[in-house]
Write a protein that holds these residues in place. Structure first.
Motif, PDB file in Angstrom:
ATOM      1  N   PRO A   1       0.700  -1.191  -0.023  1.00  0.00           N
ATOM      2  CA  PRO A   1      -0.094  -0.016  -0.032  1.00  0.00           C
ATOM      3  C   PRO A   1       0.745   1.315   0.229  1.00  0.00           C
ATOM      4  CG  PRO A   1      -0.787  -1.451   1.642  1.00  0.00           C
ATOM      5  CD  PRO A   1       0.544  -2.151   1.106  1.00  0.00           C
ATOM      6  N   LEU A   2       2.085   1.367   0.488  1.00  0.00           N
ATOM      7  CA  LEU A   2       2.787   2.508   0.514  1.00  0.00           C
ATOM      8  C   LEU A   2       3.742   2.675  -0.697  1.00  0.00           C
ATOM      9  CD1 LEU A   2       4.130   2.283   4.303  1.00  0.00           C
ATOM     10  CD2 LEU A   2       2.605   3.885   3.413  1.00  0.00           C
ATOM     11  N   THR A   3       4.311   1.491  -1.032  1.00  0.00           N
ATOM     12  CA  THR A   3       5.049   1.779  -2.355  1.00  0.00           C
ATOM     13  C   THR A   3       4.309   1.824  -3.529  1.00  0.00           C
ATOM     14  OG1 THR A   3       5.466  -0.594  -2.471  1.00  0.00           O
ATOM     15  CG2 THR A   3       7.078   0.619  -1.194  1.00  0.00           C
ATOM     16  N   ASP A   4       3.309   1.103  -3.622  1.00  0.00           N
ATOM     17  CA  ASP A   4       2.473   1.219  -4.890  1.00  0.00           C
ATOM     18  C   ASP A   4       0.983   1.301  -4.563  1.00  0.00           C
ATOM     19  OD1 ASP A   4       1.839   0.482  -7.559  1.00  0.00           O
ATOM     20  OD2 ASP A   4       2.076  -1.370  -7.422  1.00  0.00           O
ATOM     21  N   PRO A   5       0.638   2.757  -4.355  1.00  0.00           N
ATOM     22  CA  PRO A   5      -0.677   2.801  -3.890  1.00  0.00           C
ATOM     23  C   PRO A   5      -1.877   2.547  -4.878  1.00  0.00           C
ATOM     24  CG  PRO A   5       0.420   4.787  -4.120  1.00  0.00           C
ATOM     25  CD  PRO A   5       1.506   3.602  -4.022  1.00  0.00           C
ATOM     26  N   THR A   6      -1.362   2.704  -6.018  1.00  0.00           N
ATOM     27  CA  THR A   6      -2.434   2.575  -7.166  1.00  0.00           C
ATOM     28  C   THR A   6      -2.876   1.058  -7.366  1.00  0.00           C
ATOM     29  OG1 THR A   6      -0.523   2.096  -8.808  1.00  0.00           O
ATOM     30  CG2 THR A   6      -1.398   4.241  -8.650  1.00  0.00           C
ATOM     31  N   ALA A   7      -2.317   0.156  -6.777  1.00  0.00           N
ATOM     32  CA  ALA A   7      -2.585  -1.239  -6.569  1.00  0.00           C
ATOM     33  C   ALA A   7      -3.493  -1.521  -5.273  1.00  0.00           C
ATOM     34  CB  ALA A   7      -1.359  -2.250  -6.585  1.00  0.00           C
ATOM     35  N   HIS A   8      -3.588  -0.437  -4.650  1.00  0.00           N
ATOM     36  CA  HIS A   8      -4.342  -0.556  -3.293  1.00  0.00           C
ATOM     37  C   HIS A   8      -5.281   0.526  -3.301  1.00  0.00           C
ATOM     38  CE1 HIS A   8      -1.728  -3.772  -1.827  1.00  0.00           C
ATOM     39  NE2 HIS A   8      -0.665  -3.246  -2.594  1.00  0.00           N
ATOM     40  N   GLY A   9      -6.034   1.025  -4.171  1.00  0.00           N
ATOM     41  CA  GLY A   9      -7.052   2.074  -4.048  1.00  0.00           C
ATOM     42  C   GLY A   9      -6.429   3.481  -3.957  1.00  0.00           C
ATOM     43  N   GLY A  10      -5.093   3.829  -3.947  1.00  0.00           N
ATOM     44  CA  GLY A  10      -4.482   4.936  -3.785  1.00  0.00           C
ATOM     45  C   GLY A  10      -4.186   5.657  -5.267  1.00  0.00           C
ATOM     46  N   ARG A  11      -3.471   6.742  -4.833  1.00  0.00           N
ATOM     47  CA  ARG A  11      -2.885   7.664  -6.107  1.00  0.00           C
ATOM     48  C   ARG A  11      -1.537   7.470  -6.200  1.00  0.00           C
ATOM     49  NH1 ARG A  11      -4.919  13.401  -4.774  1.00  0.00           N
ATOM     50  NH2 ARG A  11      -3.172  13.177  -3.089  1.00  0.00           N
ATOM     51  N   ALA A  12      -1.116   7.377  -7.404  1.00  0.00           N
ATOM     52  CA  ALA A  12       0.420   7.467  -7.622  1.00  0.00           C
ATOM     53  C   ALA A  12       1.249   8.468  -6.939  1.00  0.00           C
ATOM     54  CB  ALA A  12       0.840   7.555  -8.945  1.00  0.00           C
ATOM     55  N   GLU A  13       0.580   9.728  -6.734  1.00  0.00           N
ATOM     56  CA  GLU A  13       1.212  10.799  -6.177  1.00  0.00           C
ATOM     57  C   GLU A  13       1.292  10.575  -4.560  1.00  0.00           C
ATOM     58  OE1 GLU A  13      -2.823  12.406  -7.282  1.00  0.00           O
ATOM     59  OE2 GLU A  13      -1.404  11.134  -8.051  1.00  0.00           O
ATOM     60  N   ASP A  14       0.889   9.642  -4.127  1.00  0.00           N
ATOM     61  CA  ASP A  14       0.968   9.351  -2.649  1.00  0.00           C
ATOM     62  C   ASP A  14       2.158   8.003  -2.401  1.00  0.00           C
ATOM     63  OD1 ASP A  14      -0.747  11.135  -1.662  1.00  0.00           O
ATOM     64  OD2 ASP A  14      -2.693   9.752  -2.012  1.00  0.00           O
ATOM     65  N   ALA A  15       2.748   7.793  -3.257  1.00  0.00           N
ATOM     66  CA  ALA A  15       3.722   6.645  -3.305  1.00  0.00           C
ATOM     67  C   ALA A  15       4.976   6.982  -2.424  1.00  0.00           C
ATOM     68  CB  ALA A  15       3.978   6.135  -4.575  1.00  0.00           C
ATOM     69  N   PHE A  16       5.577   5.944  -1.936  1.00  0.00           N
ATOM     70  CA  PHE A  16       6.880   6.029  -1.022  1.00  0.00           C
ATOM     71  C   PHE A  16       7.915   5.296  -1.434  1.00  0.00           C
ATOM     72  CE2 PHE A  16       3.355   7.420   1.975  1.00  0.00           C
ATOM     73  CZ  PHE A  16       3.709   8.791   2.619  1.00  0.00           C
ATOM     74  N   HIS A  17       9.178   5.469  -1.271  1.00  0.00           N
ATOM     75  CA  HIS A  17      10.295   4.704  -1.413  1.00  0.00           C
ATOM     76  C   HIS A  17      10.576   4.368   0.111  1.00  0.00           C
ATOM     77  CE1 HIS A  17      10.840   5.555  -5.754  1.00  0.00           C
ATOM     78  NE2 HIS A  17      11.601   6.972  -5.552  1.00  0.00           N
ATOM     79  N   LEU A  18      10.552   3.056   0.446  1.00  0.00           N
ATOM     80  CA  LEU A  18      10.369   2.761   1.581  1.00  0.00           C
ATOM     81  C   LEU A  18      11.580   2.091   2.164  1.00  0.00           C
ATOM     82  CD1 LEU A  18       8.221   2.740   3.828  1.00  0.00           C
ATOM     83  CD2 LEU A  18       7.593   0.418   3.038  1.00  0.00           C
ATOM     84  N   VAL A  19      11.928   2.551   3.286  1.00  0.00           N
ATOM     85  CA  VAL A  19      13.294   1.931   3.983  1.00  0.00           C
ATOM     86  C   VAL A  19      12.953   1.244   5.406  1.00  0.00           C
ATOM     87  CG1 VAL A  19      15.575   2.306   4.882  1.00  0.00           C
ATOM     88  CG2 VAL A  19      14.674   3.400   3.053  1.00  0.00           C
ATOM     89  N   LEU A  20      13.163   0.039   5.642  1.00  0.00           N
ATOM     90  CA  LEU A  20      12.624  -0.772   7.019  1.00  0.00           C
ATOM     91  C   LEU A  20      13.922  -1.124   7.748  1.00  0.00           C
ATOM     92  CD1 LEU A  20       9.463  -2.388   5.531  1.00  0.00           C
ATOM     93  CD2 LEU A  20       9.337  -0.253   6.558  1.00  0.00           C
TER      94      LEU A  20
END
Length: 409
Positions: free
Chosen positions: A123-142
Motif C-alpha cells: 500500500p505504501l510503495t504502490d498505492p495505485t494497486a491498493h486503491g490509492g493515488r500514484a502521487e501518494d507513493a513512497f520509497h520505503l526503508v525498513l
C-alpha cells in the motif's frame, strides 16, 4: 540500489535469509520438551499469558507452522546490511514504481520486528494497486533496530533512541535520500520523535501512532472525558501491565536467559505486552478468529524471527539503554529541543491509551495532522496495514512539494 554507499565509502551488502534445517528441527524439539507450569488460577490475563493460548500456540508452532514461507517472503524483498557506528544494520529497501515517490524510513518496536511492517509495503510503495493515488507513493526503508532481528547486537552501552535516530539519518544519507520523512510506533515512535528533535538535514516531517511524551513527560490536561479516559488508561497500564517494561529497563539480562533457552518462554514474554493486542492474539489461537492481519502465521513469524536470531536478550537491553536509571537521569540533565518539523499523529482505538488531540498539540507545537480512526491497536501497521497506509499518506501529503508549507502553530 548501488552496492556501494554514497559518499562515505561504507559498503551496503545484499542480504538473504537462509536458516539451516537443523535449526528448525532443534526449535521443534525444544517446543516439544517444554516444561509447562500449572494453569493460571484466574479467568483472565491478570496472572500473565494464559495456558490455553500458549498450549495452542506451541501445538501450531511445532506441528503446522512453516518458517520457509516467511523466509521466502523476506527473500523476495530487497534486503541489505551496512555498518553504522560499529553495528551491522539490516534493512529492507523497496523503491516505488512511481518515480516521484517520497522516501520514508519506518521503525518497528518491541516485541515486533520488520515483520510487523511487511503488509504495509504494498500500500505504501504502490498505492495505485491498493486503491490509492500514484502521487501518494513512497520509497520505503525498513531498518531492524540494533539488537533486533537481523541487525547486529551493540557491544557497548548507549544505543538509545537518540543514537538510533542518528544512525537512521546516516542510513538515509548513505542511500542518497536528501528529502525524506519518518514514521514509527512503540520504540519506533521514540526513535521518530527524537529524529524530529534532532532535525537532521533532509527530514521533512514525522508521523507517529504512540505518544511517547505521555510516559514520564509533562503534565497533560484531564478536563474532558477523552483526556480523563487516556489518563486512566495510562494509570491502569502502569499499575498492572508494566511488568515487561520494568524488567527490561532494569534487568534485561535476567529475562534474556529464559528467552534464549526456551522458545515457549520467549513466545510468552513477547505476547505479554498490552491487553488489546494480547486478546486479539489469544483469539487467533484459541478461537481461530484473527483480527485484521494479526493471524497465527504472522504472529509466529515474528516470534520465530526472535528465536532464530537469538535476539531476546539484546532487544531487552535496548529498554535498559532507553529507560534505565542512567538513561532517565541523562535526559533530565540535557533535554532535547522541541520538534522543529511538521508532525502527524494517528490515534488507533486499541492503543494502550487513546491520545487526545489536546495532548498531541501540547507535545508537538508543529502538529500539522491529527486523526482518530475506528479500528486497530498498538501494532497498527501489522493489524490494519491498509488503514495504516492511508493515515501515513494523509499525514505526509502536504510535505511532498519542494517548498514545505509552514506548519500550524
Amino acid at each position: 540500489m548501488s552496492a556501494v554507499a554514497h559518499e562515505t565509502g561504507s559498503a551496503v551488502h545484499p542480504f538473504r535469509v537462509d536458516v539451516p534445517d537443523e535449526e528448525l528441527t532443534e526449535l521443534r524439539r525444544r517446543i516439544a520438551a517444554t516444561r509447562w507450569p500449572s494453569p493460571e488460577l484466574v479467568p483472565d490475563r491478570s496472572q500473565g499469558v494464559q495456558s490455553a493460548t500458549m498450549r495452542e500456540l506451541a501445538r501450531y508452532w511445532a506441528g503446522e507452522y512453516d518458517w520457509r514461507r516467511c523466509e521466502a517472503r523476506l527473500n523476495a524483498l530487497p534486503q541489505f546490511t551496512t555498518e553504522i557506528d560499529g553495528v551491522q544494520v539490516h534493512f529492507v529497501h523497496v523503491r516505488s514504481p512511481h518515480a516521484d515517490a517520497l522516501p520514508l524510513i519506518m521503525t518497528h518496536g518491541w516485541p515486533g520486528s520488520v515483520i510487523e511492517l511487511l503488509d504495509s509495503i504494498g500500500p505504501l510503495t504502490d498505492p495505485t494497486a491498493h486503491g490509492g493515488r500514484a502521487e501518494d507513493a513512497f520509497h520505503l526503508v525498513l531498518p531492524s533496530l540494533p539488537g533486533y532481528g537481523f541487525s547486529g547486537e551493540p557491544t557497548e552501552l548507549g544505543w538509545d533512541v537518540g543514537r538510533v535516530a542518528q544512525a537512521w539519518a546516516e542510513l538515509m544519507r548513505r542511500l542518497g535520500y536528501t528529502r525524506y520523512v519518518a514514521q514509527g510506533g512503540d520504540v519506533g515512535a521514540g526513535v521518530t520523535d527524537v529524529m524530529g528533535r534532532q532535525a537532521p538535514e533532509g527530514l521533512l516531517g514525522i508521523h507517529m501512532n504512540l505518544l511517547v511524551t505521555a510516559l514520564g513527560g509533562p503534565q497533560f490536561p484531564t478536563d474532558t472525558e477523552g483526556e480523563r479516559a487516556a489518563a486512566a488508561a495510562i494509570a491502569t497500564f502502569q499499575a498492572s501491565g508494566f511488568a515487561y517494561f520494568l524488567e527490561m529497563a532494569t534487568r534485561p539480562q535476567t529475562i534474556g536467559y529464559a528467552q534464549l533457552d526456551s522458545p515457549v518462554a520467549l513466545a510468552a514474554w513477547l505476547l505479554d505486552h498490552d491487553t488489546d493486542s494480547y486478546d486479539k492474539i489469544a483469539r487467533a489461537f484459541v478461537d481461530g478468529r484473527p483480527t485484521g492481519n494479526l493471524t497465527r502465521d504472522r504472529i509466529v513469524d515474528n516470534i520465530t524471527l526472535y528465536w532464530l536470531t537469538g535476539t531476546g536478550a539484546s532487544a531487552a537491553r535496548s529498554y535498559w539503554d532507553n529507560y534505565g536509571v542512567a538513561a532517565v537521569q541523562a535526559r533530565a540533565a540535557q533535554p532535547l529541543p522541541e520538534v522543529a518539523v511538521p508532525v502527524g499523529f494517528t490515534t488507533f482505538p486499541g492503543e494502550i491509551w487513546r491520545t487526545p488531540r489536546s495532548w498531541a498539540d501540547q507535545s508537538y507545537p508543529t502538529l500539522s495532522y491529527f486523526n482518530e480512526v475506528d479500528r486497530g491497536g498498538h501494532f497498527a501497521a501489522w493489524e490494519e496495514p491498509e488503514l495504516f497506509a492511508t493515515e501515513v499518506r494523509a499525514a505526509f501529503r502536504p510535505l511532498r512539494t519542494p517548498q514545505v508549507p509552514e506548519p500550524r502553530r
